[in-house]
Each structure stands twice: as structure tokens, then as C-alpha cells.
Write an enzyme that holds these catalytic residues in place. Sequence first.
Site, PDB file in Angstrom:
ATOM      1  N   GLY A  85     120.591  73.610  23.404  1.00  0.00           N
ATOM      2  CA  GLY A  85     119.996  74.619  24.254  1.00  0.00           C
ATOM      3  C   GLY A  85     119.576  75.827  23.439  1.00  0.00           C
ATOM      4  O   GLY A  85     120.068  76.046  22.325  1.00  0.00           O
ATOM      5  N   CYS A  86     118.675  76.627  23.989  1.00  0.00           N
ATOM      6  CA  CYS A  86     118.181  77.787  23.237  1.00  0.00           C
ATOM      7  C   CYS A  86     119.274  78.825  23.021  1.00  0.00           C
ATOM      8  O   CYS A  86     119.510  79.282  21.896  1.00  0.00           O
ATOM      9  CB  CYS A  86     116.966  78.399  23.932  1.00  0.00           C
ATOM     10  N   TYR A  87     119.975  79.225  24.090  1.00  0.00           N
ATOM     11  CA  TYR A  87     121.066  80.188  23.931  1.00  0.00           C
ATOM     12  C   TYR A  87     122.183  79.634  23.040  1.00  0.00           C
ATOM     13  O   TYR A  87     122.672  80.336  22.148  1.00  0.00           O
ATOM     14  CB  TYR A  87     121.652  80.573  25.290  1.00  0.00           C
ATOM     15  N   PRO A  88     122.630  78.376  23.262  1.00  0.00           N
ATOM     16  CA  PRO A  88     123.669  77.834  22.382  1.00  0.00           C
ATOM     17  C   PRO A  88     123.265  77.794  20.912  1.00  0.00           C
ATOM     18  O   PRO A  88     124.133  77.888  20.031  1.00  0.00           O
ATOM     19  CB  PRO A  88     123.883  76.421  22.942  1.00  0.00           C
ATOM     20  N   THR A  89     121.973  77.647  20.618  1.00  0.00           N
ATOM     21  CA  THR A  89     121.552  77.661  19.217  1.00  0.00           C
ATOM     22  C   THR A  89     121.941  78.964  18.542  1.00  0.00           C
ATOM     23  O   THR A  89     122.471  78.968  17.424  1.00  0.00           O
ATOM     24  CB  THR A  89     120.033  77.426  19.112  1.00  0.00           C
TER      25      THR A  89
END
Length: 307
Positions: A113-117
Site C-alpha cells: 500500500g502507499c501509506y505502508p510503503t
Amino acid sequence: MTTQVFIDGAAGTTGLEIAARLSGRSEFSLIVLDDDRRKDPGARAEALNDADVVILCLPDEAAIEAVALIANDRTRVIDASTAHRVAPGWTYGFPELVGRDVVAGAKRITNPGCYPTGFLGLLAPLVRAGLLPVAWPYTCNAVSGYSGGGKALIERFAREPGIAWRGYALEFGHKHVPEMQAYAHLAIAPLFAPAVVAAYRGMVVEIPLPLSIIPGAPDPAMLRDALRAFYAGSPVVSVADEAPGEIVLREHAPAWDGLRLHVIASQDGAQARLVAELDNLGKGASGAAVQSLNLISNLPETAGLVL
């Protein structure tokens, strides 16, 4: 030999960005379905099984359905949805964390995911090194460009240009939290506070650290040095040497597939802010998928990326 690639969901934001990164690259040939065949189950099944690599840019249920339609053990899959992020048998497509060779050899890859990256890029190496504890109630504050919400949110910001900031997931239970906890190997799920701002793309992810009360926490310089060592030689992830004077998201920023990390500390070292900058459509989505595609195709991992 040319690799046959089918982007299932090619008309969506992520699919369009992936196609743009593959445009003009002779190593790949795109299987494209006409508009009247994109939702035809038979045509989709044929394309899914003809492809050497399938990239899924679909809602979760449709992604699960697409994988079930693959009736061979040859086609490799990169799934940009949330559906398989923590599923058994899937490789997490963050090569800097799980290993480039691991991604290169995988048959089923799930895009982070973008935030988890941003969250994992900052925290996972530090927890892995024992510099920060597994059992700590970490918080994550983050803002993203509205393109991360897909066509519906893009259209809403067009209809309501007065929106400057939109906080959401106020009921907790955001779908990114399981992967954030799992791949940072945390004993406690992080408290995640995401928001959307009036910028098309871009993202800032922050983890505040009250170092003075975290048991055994090192000084901020050690955190920065550990991140720099972990990502040494990475062509995609960089660690800033000094704290920036400011961090700015632009309303119409260009595409970017990198990940820039910061350790920002108070003068006495009692507090620190781990901050990640990335493009939610770049390393947070399309850029990550292309990076994984390059690796499984035995090509330079940055080919076609915007860095």
C-alpha cells in the site's frame, strides 16, 4: 524474448500510470482488450492466461476473481489491490525490505500500500535491527494526494474545489493497518491517522518518536545511520543527511518513483520524527509494480521508473 503483459484494470489511475511507464519499452508487449471486451469474462480469462505477467489494478473482490481465472502455473501476477497483502503464498513487493532476489523469484507478488510503503520504509529496518522495540504503540500520521482514492475521489475534488484537507478512517480499522503491523513485525497495531489534501499526487508519512521514554531507544543519529546503511546502494530509496527546513506537497507535482526518508530530531535528542516522502502513484503504486516487473523479468530494477 518479449514479455507479454496484461494490465487488468488498465483504465484506472494505477493502470494508466503503469502503461505510461511501459510505453516505448521493447522488452514488453501489452495485451490490450477493447472497451467492449474489458468486462467480458471469457476475454479476460483468455488474456489472463495468455500473459506472461498479469498486473491487477482492480478492487479487491475483482482481483481475487482474476487470480482464480488463471488456469496455468506459468503466468506470474503482480496485484496492486489490497486483496493479497498479508495472504499466505504471496510475496510482498517491497524488494528493499524482503530482498530483490525474493521478489525476482516470486510467482505471486502483492504490491505494498502507499501509506505502508512510507511507514515500513522508515520503521521496519529499525525494528529489525533492534534499535526500536517491537512492543510499542507507534502512531502514523500521513497525508496523500487525492489520486490515491481513485476515480471517485478525483471526481469529488473536481466537484468540490474548496476541500483543502480531508481526514478519514476516523472509525479506525483502515485496511492498510494489517500489513503495517505484519511487515514491521509489531506486537501492537499502529494508530494510523490518514488524510487527503488538495494535491493530485504526493504523500508524506510520519512516525513521531518520544525517544526519551522508549526503553533502550538510541539517539537520532544512530537511527539515521541505520537507515542509511540498510538502504546503501539503493537506486530508489534515499536517506537525507540533514533535517529539511520544510517539506512541501505541490498541487500539480510531476510523477516520481523514489522514496526519501528523514530522521528529524529535537536539539536534545529527546524527540524525533521519522518522515517519508513519496508519490502515492509512484513508489506507492505504479512505480512499485514496474519495479517488481523489472525484477521478475531479470531487467534493471529502475528501468522505466521516474527518479
